[in-house]
Scaffold this active site. Sequence first.
Site: not given
Ligand code: MG
Length: 247
Positions: A10, A8
């Site tokens: 962010d 992932d």
């Molecule tokens: Mg995230």
Amino acid sequence: MLEALILDVDGTLAETEEVHRAAFNDVFREMGLDWEWDQSLYGRLLDVTGGKERIAHYIATASPAMVPKASAGGEMADAIAAMHRRKTDIYNQMVASGGLELRPGVEAVIRAARGAGVRLAIATTTSLPNVESLLRATLGPEGLDLFEVIAAGDMVRKKKPAPDVFLLALERLGLPAERCLALEDSINGLQSARGAGLATVVTKSAYTAHQRFESALSVTGTLAELGEDGAAIIAALSRLHATAPVG
Ligand SMILES: [Mg+2]
């Protein structure tokens, strides 16, 4: 056998959310809206993945007195899309100016992966320009090339917690889920990865530290806690992966 890590962006690669929040607030000011997303409101809005979806959700639930003017004959969705494009530009300028660092252990893992025979992919709801600017600003011009696959933003119809973006990353890697490990920082991301059949290690981030990650293979503060250098962290992730129940 661990063959690929799917990361992932962010909150997992870097604590980007405060930069996103600042960029949203800048756009609101630019457009003459009296909206201000403070940390506590933003923490709640993060339950909605995707920037355009987040703005639409805010309008629908907070019913702000001021709303963006839809252009003549245009739909609100178009006004939101324009707002989001501008927000992406501002975010990318902020990231390019060097305000962000990768979280502890992240760069070490990215740089050690190839030597350890582990492929790298990204699965994120953030838009592709945001991923590119972050990788360039933190890893240098070759940052993007360290990832074989980038599945991002609007490449899939349903964003996290739906599994689509992880399924797309798996398809492009050409690997079954059991040979990969996902790295996530949020409950939405964990659900998405688990929905795609991926064992998942969670590194808790500023906005997600209070969440519960019951279906995670392991939960930690940062990757750096798993080993003293990139090779050691990957070896630790590999050992964790070997303990994952199949399916
Ligand atoms: Mg995230």
